[in-house]
Scaffold this active site. Structure first.
Site, PDB file in Angstrom:
ATOM      1  N   LYS A   1      14.007  46.378  54.649  1.00 24.60           N
ATOM      2  CA  LYS A   1      13.453  47.361  55.563  1.00 24.60           C
ATOM      3  C   LYS A   1      12.101  46.904  56.110  1.00 24.60           C
ATOM      4  CE  LYS A   1      13.711  51.866  54.423  1.00 24.60           C
ATOM      5  NZ  LYS A   1      14.297  52.794  55.388  1.00 24.60           N
TER       6      LYS A   1
ATOM      7  N   ARG B   1       8.623  54.706  51.711  1.00 22.29           N
ATOM      8  CA  ARG B   1      10.039  54.413  51.461  1.00 22.29           C
ATOM      9  C   ARG B   1      10.166  53.131  50.650  1.00 22.29           C
ATOM     10  NH1 ARG B   1      10.391  56.146  57.031  1.00 22.29           N
ATOM     11  NH2 ARG B   1      11.890  57.863  57.282  1.00 22.29           N
TER      12      ARG B   1
ATOM     13  N   GLY C   1      20.456  54.480  45.457  1.00 26.15           N
ATOM     14  CA  GLY C   1      20.308  54.799  44.041  1.00 26.15           C
ATOM     15  C   GLY C   1      18.856  54.728  43.621  1.00 26.15           C
TER      16      GLY C   1
ATOM     17  N   MET D   1      14.651  55.242  44.454  1.00 32.85           N
ATOM     18  CA  MET D   1      13.889  56.264  45.134  1.00 32.85           C
ATOM     19  C   MET D   1      13.934  55.994  46.620  1.00 32.85           C
ATOM     20  SD  MET D   1       9.986  57.387  45.166  1.00 32.85           S
ATOM     21  CE  MET D   1       9.843  56.997  46.901  1.00 32.85           C
TER      22      MET D   1
ATOM     23  N   ARG E   1      19.077  47.277  60.477  1.00 28.81           N
ATOM     24  CA  ARG E   1      19.632  46.397  59.452  1.00 28.81           C
ATOM     25  C   ARG E   1      21.042  46.020  59.872  1.00 28.81           C
ATOM     26  NH1 ARG E   1      20.453  50.972  54.701  1.00 28.81           N
ATOM     27  NH2 ARG E   1      21.596  52.438  55.997  1.00 28.81           N
TER      28      ARG E   1
ATOM     29  N   HIS F   1      49.912  44.761  32.699  1.00 29.34           N
ATOM     30  CA  HIS F   1      51.136  44.139  33.214  1.00 29.34           C
ATOM     31  C   HIS F   1      51.480  44.675  34.599  1.00 29.34           C
ATOM     32  CE1 HIS F   1      55.601  43.893  33.594  1.00 29.34           C
ATOM     33  NE2 HIS F   1      55.360  42.653  33.190  1.00 29.34           N
TER      34      HIS F   1
ATOM     35  N   GLU G   1      45.923  24.809  30.862  1.00 25.66           N
ATOM     36  CA  GLU G   1      45.595  26.202  30.552  1.00 25.66           C
ATOM     37  C   GLU G   1      45.199  26.369  29.089  1.00 25.66           C
ATOM     38  OE1 GLU G   1      49.134  28.551  31.346  1.00 25.66           O
ATOM     39  OE2 GLU G   1      50.410  26.863  30.838  1.00 25.66           O
TER      40      GLU G   1
ATOM     41  N   SER H   1      47.762  21.603  37.388  1.00 28.20           N
ATOM     42  CA  SER H   1      47.558  22.906  37.999  1.00 28.20           C
ATOM     43  C   SER H   1      46.861  23.778  36.961  1.00 28.20           C
ATOM     44  CB  SER H   1      48.898  23.508  38.401  1.00 28.20           C
ATOM     45  OG  SER H   1      48.682  24.782  38.968  1.00 28.20           O
TER      46      SER H   1
ATOM     47  N   GLY I   1      45.845  26.784  35.018  1.00 32.49           N
ATOM     48  CA  GLY I   1      46.284  28.156  34.766  1.00 32.49           C
ATOM     49  C   GLY I   1      45.068  28.896  34.244  1.00 32.49           C
ATOM     50  N   THR I   2      44.259  29.390  35.164  1.00 36.48           N
ATOM     51  CA  THR I   2      42.962  29.932  34.735  1.00 36.48           C
ATOM     52  C   THR I   2      43.092  31.259  34.009  1.00 36.48           C
ATOM     53  OG1 THR I   2      42.652  30.838  36.945  1.00 36.48           O
ATOM     54  CG2 THR I   2      41.635  28.718  36.481  1.00 36.48           C
ATOM     55  N   ASN I   3      44.239  31.942  34.129  1.00 38.93           N
ATOM     56  CA  ASN I   3      44.402  33.177  33.345  1.00 38.93           C
ATOM     57  C   ASN I   3      44.389  32.839  31.857  1.00 38.93           C
ATOM     58  OD1 ASN I   3      44.875  34.195  35.844  1.00 38.93           O
ATOM     59  ND2 ASN I   3      46.986  34.825  35.474  1.00 38.93           N
ATOM     60  N   ASP I   4      45.312  31.974  31.447  1.00 38.45           N
ATOM     61  CA  ASP I   4      45.382  31.638  30.032  1.00 38.45           C
ATOM     62  C   ASP I   4      44.151  30.853  29.594  1.00 38.45           C
ATOM     63  OD1 ASP I   4      47.675  32.979  29.777  1.00 38.45           O
ATOM     64  OD2 ASP I   4      48.944  31.294  29.241  1.00 38.45           O
TER      65      ASP I   4
ATOM     66  N   CYS J   1      46.530  27.799  39.918  1.00 34.52           N
ATOM     67  CA  CYS J   1      47.552  28.797  40.211  1.00 34.52           C
ATOM     68  C   CYS J   1      47.338  30.076  39.409  1.00 34.52           C
ATOM     69  CB  CYS J   1      48.955  28.229  39.991  1.00 34.52           C
ATOM     70  SG  CYS J   1      49.295  27.788  38.278  1.00 34.52           S
TER      71      CYS J   1
ATOM     72  N   TYR K   1      44.171  21.889  45.935  1.00 35.75           N
ATOM     73  CA  TYR K   1      44.828  23.070  46.467  1.00 35.75           C
ATOM     74  C   TYR K   1      44.596  24.295  45.593  1.00 35.75           C
ATOM     75  CZ  TYR K   1      48.590  22.640  43.011  1.00 35.75           C
ATOM     76  OH  TYR K   1      49.309  22.588  41.848  1.00 35.75           O
TER      77      TYR K   1
END
Lengths: 890, 890
Positions: A34, A104, A113, A115, A348, A464, A755, A774, A776-779, A841, A861
């Site tokens: 601001k 302000r 959130g 003041m 802004r 799931h 993974e 490849s 497997g970033t989840n596991d 993946c 990729y």
């Protein structure tokens, strides 16, 4: 250390006014957004009420010093106030012509959130008289004073707003009026005294009659508001990090409530909803900014201003032009008209919808305001989601029953159904249904796929239901805990209200709303601008974008969205079909190799047909097929009814089935007998799957469909595992080629998922046997952090709440921890094999922040769910640009 | 590449004889152990029949070339045969004075399972006549020939031994004799013809009449036997790696079966069972070596030889002296006496029991044969186990019912009991009981601790029962799958036999035997030599040895075994006691903080008392206490009966208990809400535990017991987790000190376990908040490899069988994968904090091979179960020595 109490002592206050403006928009970190923009507007000649900004570092010093204002700050403030008095020709606290100011907050990032605002600061019992004189309006003056006491008490001193309200009610009663505005000067004077009593009662002190005392307390309150829980939470939720504190803007007051020739408004330089290049906003006559916010009166659209004050309207259009020319970005402005004179109070960058973001970015390139690269960086990749999925008409009425987690975006309406089979049957009947379950399991897959949407009462955004739904771009609301689902009686009860089979429900995957009845929907639209932006993105990005898809239908959608191949074709979902699951179960329950082979033989034609379908859809593009991954018990029935059915079909005793199901139970299935471990113990499964792949490939090629399969072996942890399975795969390929007497070239790459942490750590050994990696970033996330994705619900909320984690690592990849393993694996893998193809993946493939990381470690990729392909294309382009920028700094 | 078919062409054959000996004992890798030692014995003047050794590299070349003998090998063999003919003055295949040879395999490491021996090679229809003439014994000559055909057919050509046996039976029948030795010359001639027919029938060719053909085939058979599955498996199981192949020893024959002045024997230079310095062995008169092995006749102890052939006995004692002086090690020898003349056929390092190993090593230092360092390396650390646990008297009779897995060594007898409570009750009654369960769970802990031994019918050597038992040094046989346990009727059925509550059973934790009835036991004895060896080990090692212990009793045992502190004091077992588990369950099922605090308050005094006991036992030594680690549901009852009891005690509905138990269920508990995650969500648990620790410390100190606690926070994955919990811990410590008005110095180190891959990868950040790291290699292995220890049973056997893994990574640490993380964490941790104390408290702390790794990455300490402390002390000394040796090479 003597340095400990060291505080910054550089310039603390930056003035902006007609003669002197010390800040500019480049100083956002120091002055807050601001403050920097007020200075900027002043210096480009826009009509901004003069004032000054206290720096964010002053706030930091205040906090560091244990909530103590720096020694010389008050002196500095006074000096700047004198400068302001000189420019406005008014005196702070004066009895004749008093200077009033607003205070302000304003940090470098937009942060509701904290003041917000105190207006009319500087009014006291004495100066209120001066204001009346100066404005010739005693009522206005008294009203301003009572507003100050209320606002100051509420915002600065923390007195409950209701205390003032009930005082107001008493006075109104006493004066027998109902509307605030009907109170006369006497009434207002009485109100001021009542407010002062409230103030005294709740703060233990008198309302300060020294205007500098008011100012000091207000500044301190702004500083303090930086670290209140609401503000801290907001920063965490919005990933706002590394800021020093908030600035404080002290600005001479102008009044939009000085009569019918005054007013106030907010506006956007373009339509934030569509992106059209039209001045867009609203205003209120004879009102202050807070009246617009409070929503007591309904504002008019800015176009109406043409009639009311044509010259002001023209002036605003000029301001719009100036601002856009200067900022080269759509602006969100606030303005006030005091007795026919326009003042700018804020500018802004304006928030906008995904569609607007795309249109504005592309339009501004056409207008030669910005470059294509800038345009690409202007559109938050995730916002494209809004363009790709159907959504409820924002104007349609919603009868919201409850709200769950927005697990997978989109909008769906239909009859509630409670079993997967019914979902399939009724969908085939042409009905639209919502599958309603406490939670879903792999046994429900066919029903989930068939249903228009999925609604669960338990489970989080990584349950799931949520994960599967996102993969398909299917609408899902998860964990709507207030729903009581009775699947036997086919009812949902919510707060005592019963929903039966004849009631249509709607779910909003973007908000989590569960709605009674149908709601009008809007179809996604690929605008011209969207296509243009995608073309630019494709030109810039250097990572290929593939998709995760298991069906010809999804593959076709992904291709339409620009997927350049399949990076993850899971084979397990293929076994859940009606004809297949029985053979699959027979295979699993076989106790010797020959029985297992017999069951696999039944599955082979299904697999082959599936692959032929996918190869056809992806004609000419690579398709990476992952061999069977989940633990076998996931395919077995857990309910007695299904178990009995299986026993009959297999002609074995029911007890035997129960026994085998129990035998296959695992304590930690995530770390159990799955992935390539299955094919180590049952090589015949791999043989069947590879045979199906190769036969399908040959069949397609003979029909001139260019099938380009790649075979991916999951869950490798040891190089010797991959060596063995690669050999078996190669032998099987050879066997099929011979059997089918195929003479063409069939060069099928064989790779692995990375993974398991050990695979990453020993990637140089693993790469010896892999044509590609490849991730497997989840596991990999599950194992590197030791978090079971199914069980994080019990502690993840606390971890985020307590700031131990900045974000859910299953949504945005943990670059510090998991990322290290990805980096190590890419480096080691390419040491062993310089041209090793590396991709990802996991679900992070669709997360823009994670994509920046993947680009930085030079992955070839990314593979993500079909509906996130355009997002990934844009994010990949942004990643390239951001990492180029970063490289310039290093 | 043209190099592909390149084979080694260096010297292939090494001769040993009276005039020329080309090999020596340093050439074990090239000549194999047997060949190198035959050469060595020859060169130090011992009477060895002359011969030669074909190198192990020749075997490697043979395999590499696809089972083809190197071109020039036969030429070389012939040259050496001519040298041998000259020395023995006999001719190979001669009709007058034929040279006969033995052919034996011999690799660098001792390897039963490979082709062993062919004797009498060189006999043909022609030379058999020569042999008769030469020995003047036609019967002997014919017998030797039929033995050759049998052995050659069996061992070299793979003809089933039984084929020869049934031919023998026919001939015996025909000649009406029952004993082999009763067959006369005619009978033997007939038998030779019968054997030739068998040979022809099963090989398709005539028994070779060209002695060189015999020799060539025998050599090839030895080479081939290197890679038969039996040999490959043996190498894997015994961790024999990096060998090139087997050597072949061709040696002129001597005969122990030439009459009553001939004989053969095997002996040890010291007693292999006790280690006493006494010549120990046995011999047979008029016999060949194979007769000793076959066990047809019972051999005499060598001491009896004094009477039979006193001068030979004296000669053997001299040989013993010469060999020990030369080899400086206890030897295992084979010898033959041919017509009163002694020949040495083999010498090698003798296998021995743990007790003997210790005594021999220490004695040899006293005899100034070897240095203390050498002595330390001579005792396999694991063999100390035999000295530390009671064992069954090896002479006692065993009625073995079945065999399970030897899960935790030791010997135990007692009545079978089926519940933990009964185990406790009856043990308190003074009875000895064996706890018999399908499998155990944490609910059984108190019974497992009370019982003399544990027997399960499912689960492997890393099951709950096995792991807990090993920790306590308690005897356990796991996974005895043939047992049918009926705990309701209190019976075990095994092969139809029922064992009731009145039957005593015994279990042998070193063999897995389950035995009916009591078996006499031997107590462990700490010999003088054992103490001496330990003193030496303590002088050499540079890692501190601590122990894993949760009770004062175990702590005292460990201290007696030399533990220098507790490296892991688990606190969870403390909650299973009768009075405690209820309060614990109340705590878990509380739904708000104040209820939880109330339940914790009940637990506090128990915890405090436990700690006081342990501090007293470890007076003056550090005690690392791990805060609560397992998921809370492990403490909840799973059986309806216990759940109802809990409901009554807590005055809530049974359904509520069931609901809460289900709610706390986790899909993958290993990766769930446990470890420090519990204290993040329930900080009051940490507060209670730390309060108990500090109060116990102060109470002890006031009684002049030097309590030295260290607080360990488990399962940290993120530095911010540890930062937060460290702060809470420090605050709690301060609070207790104030409350107890303690004025002394109380410097309690606060550290963390490194057991999550992410913690290792970000150890530099984590170290900022840690005074020490303790590697939890069990969990680190689970997560780094992605293996659930509870579920590996389904695939681990295949992985070992198929050589994908060389060993079970839960027994010996995977240095390549998991080890990398340990190394990274130590390095990064010490970068941030150079003096960071690092140790390990996983089960690998008791595994000698893993200890070598831990020493190499410079850990400060190791913590293992009490009964493995001496093993760890010795292994740590060996690690220091081995890594010093390794450093010299690099």
């Amino acid at each position: 250390m003597s340095n400990k109490s060291h505080v910054s002592t550089s310039k603390r206050i930056y003035y902006f006014g007609s003669k002197l403006t010390e800040g500019h928009r480049g100083m956002r970190d120091l002055l807050g957004g601001k403050g920097a923009n007020l200075a900027e507007m002043t210096s480009i000649g826009l009509p901004v009420p003069a004032g000054f900004t206290i720096t964010t570092t002053t706030c930091a010093d205040y906090i560091k010093a244990g909530s103590k204002l720096p020694q010389d700050l008050i002196t500095d403030i006074k000096a700047n106030m004198r400068r302001l008095e000189k420019e406005t020709k008014k005196i702070f606290g004066d009895t004749k012509s008093p200077l009033l100011v607003s205070v302000r907050s304003g940090a470098a990032a937009s942060m509701p959130g904290m003041m917000d605002t105190v207006l009319n600061l500087g009014l006291t019992d004495k100066s209120v008289v001066g204001l009346a004189e100066q404005t010739g309006n005693k009522r206005f003056s008294l009203d301003a004073y009572r507003r100050l006491i209320n606002m100051f008490g509420d915002v600065v001193m923390g007195v409950d707003h209701h205390q003032f309200e009930s005082a107001f009610d008493k006075v109104k009663k006493h004066h027998k009026v109902t509307d605030d505005t009907d109170l006369d000067e006497d009434g207002l004077s009485e109100l001021i005294e009542a407010y002062k009593s409230v103030y005294k009662k709740h703060t233990g002190e008198n309302f300060p009659q020294d205007p500098y005392k008011q100012l000091e307390k207000a500044v301190e309150a702004v500083f303090k508001s930086w670290n209140i829980p609401r503000a801290v939470t907001y920063r965490r939720l919005n990933n706002i990090r590394g800021l020093m504190g908030t600035g404080v803007n002290v600005q001479s007051m102008v009044f939009g409530n000085m009569g019918e020739d005054s007013g106030t408004g907010v506006a956007f330089t373009r339509d934030p909803s569509t992106g059209k290049n039209e001045f867009y906003g609203e205003f209120l006559i004879n009102a202050q900014g807070e009246d617009v916010v409070a929503g007591i009166r309904t504002p008019e659209p800015v176009s109406k201003m043409k009639k009311w004050k044509p010259q002001i309207y023209q002036q605003l259009l000029k301001v719009k032009k100036t601002l856009e020319a200067h900022y080269k970005e759509m602006q969100d402005i606030e303005f006030t008209i005091e007795r026919g004179k326009l003042y700018m109070l804020q500018t802004r960058t304006g928030k906008r919808t995904g569609a607007a973001a795309v249109k504005i970015a592309v339009d501004m390139v056409k207008e030669k305001r910005i470059s294509q690269k800038t345009a690409l960086l202007r559109v938050p990749a995730n916002d494209l989601n809004q363009l790709l999925l159907p959504s409820f008409d924002p104007k349609a009425k919603r009868n919201v029953l409850t709200r769950g987690l927005p697990a997978s975006p989109g909008a769906a309406s239909g009859y509630p159904v409670y079993t997967a089979d019914e979902a399939v049957a009724r969908t085939e009947n042409g009905e639209s249904v919502i599958l309603v379950r406490k939670e879903t399991s792999p046994e429900d897959i066919h029903g989930m796929h068939a249903a228009a949407g999925i609604l669960t009462s338990t489970g989080g955004s990584t349950s799931h239901a949520a994960v599967v739904a996102r993969g398909w771009g299917k609408c899902c609301v998860a964990g709507a805990g207030e729903l009581v689902i009775d699947s036997k009686r086919e009812t949902i009860t919510i707060h005592g209200k019963k929903i039966g089979v004849k009631d249509i429900i709607s779910i909003d995957g973007s908000t989590g709303d569960v709605i009674l009845g149908d709601v009008a929907k809007r179809a996604p639209a690929f605008t011209k601008e969207f296509r243009t932006l995608m073309t630019w993105a494709d030109r810039v990005r250097n990572m290929v974008i593939r998709t995760n898809s298991d069906t010809p239908k999804d593959s076709a959608i992904a291709r339409k969205f620009g997927a350049e191949g399949i990076g993850l074709c899971r084979t397990e979902h293929m076994f859940f079909g009606d004809n297949r699951i029985m053979a699959m179960r027979e295979m699993i329950l076989s106790e010797n190799t020959s029985d297992r082979r017999a069951a696999l033989k039944k599955l082979l034609p299904f697999q082959r047909r599936d692959f032929e379908g996918i190869f056809s859809a992806m004609n000419g593009l690579p398709v990476t097929i992952r061999l069977l991954d989940p633990p076998l018990h996931e395919f077995l029935p857990t309910e007695e009814k299904s178990q009995r059915k299986l026993a009959r079909a297999m002609k074995v005793k029911f007890d035997h089935i129960v026994h085998r199901v129990n035998q296959l139970h695992e304590v930690n299935p995530m770390l159990g007998h799955r992935g390539c471990r299955l094919t180590v113990t049952f090589p015949e499964i791999l043989e069947m799957q590879v045979t199906a792949i190769v036969e399908a490939t040959i069949n397609c090629r003979r029909k001139r469909i260019n099938a380009l399969p790649e075979i991916m072996i999951p869950l490798v942890g040891i190089d010797t595992e991959l060596a063995m399975l690669r050999e078996l795969t190669e032998e099987t390929i050879e066997k099929v080629i011979k059997k089918k007497k195929y003479k063409g070239k069939l060069d099928i790459p064989i790779g692995t998922m990375i993974e398991i942490p050990r695979a990453a750590l020993t990637a140089d050994d693993v790469a010896q046997h892999a044509d590609f990696f490849s991730f497997g970033t989840n596991d990999l996330t599950q194992m590197t952090l030791g978090y079971s994705r199914d069980d994080i619900g019990s502690f993840m909320p606390d971890y985020l709440e307590k700031n131990i984690l900045e974000y859910n690592p299953f949504q945005t990849m943990d670059a510090t921890g998991v990322g290290q393993l990805v980096e190590i694996a890419v480096a080691k893998g390419r040491t062993a094999k310089p041209k090793l193809k590396c991709g990802i993946c996991g679900e992070h493939g669709g997360d823009p922040e994670s994509i920046v990381f993947f680009q930085s470690v030079q992955l070839d990729y990314i593979s993500c769910s079909p509906f996130r392909v355009p997002i990934a294309r844009l994010a990949a382009a942004q990643a390239t640009l951001l990492n180029q920028q970063l490289a310039l700094f290093n």
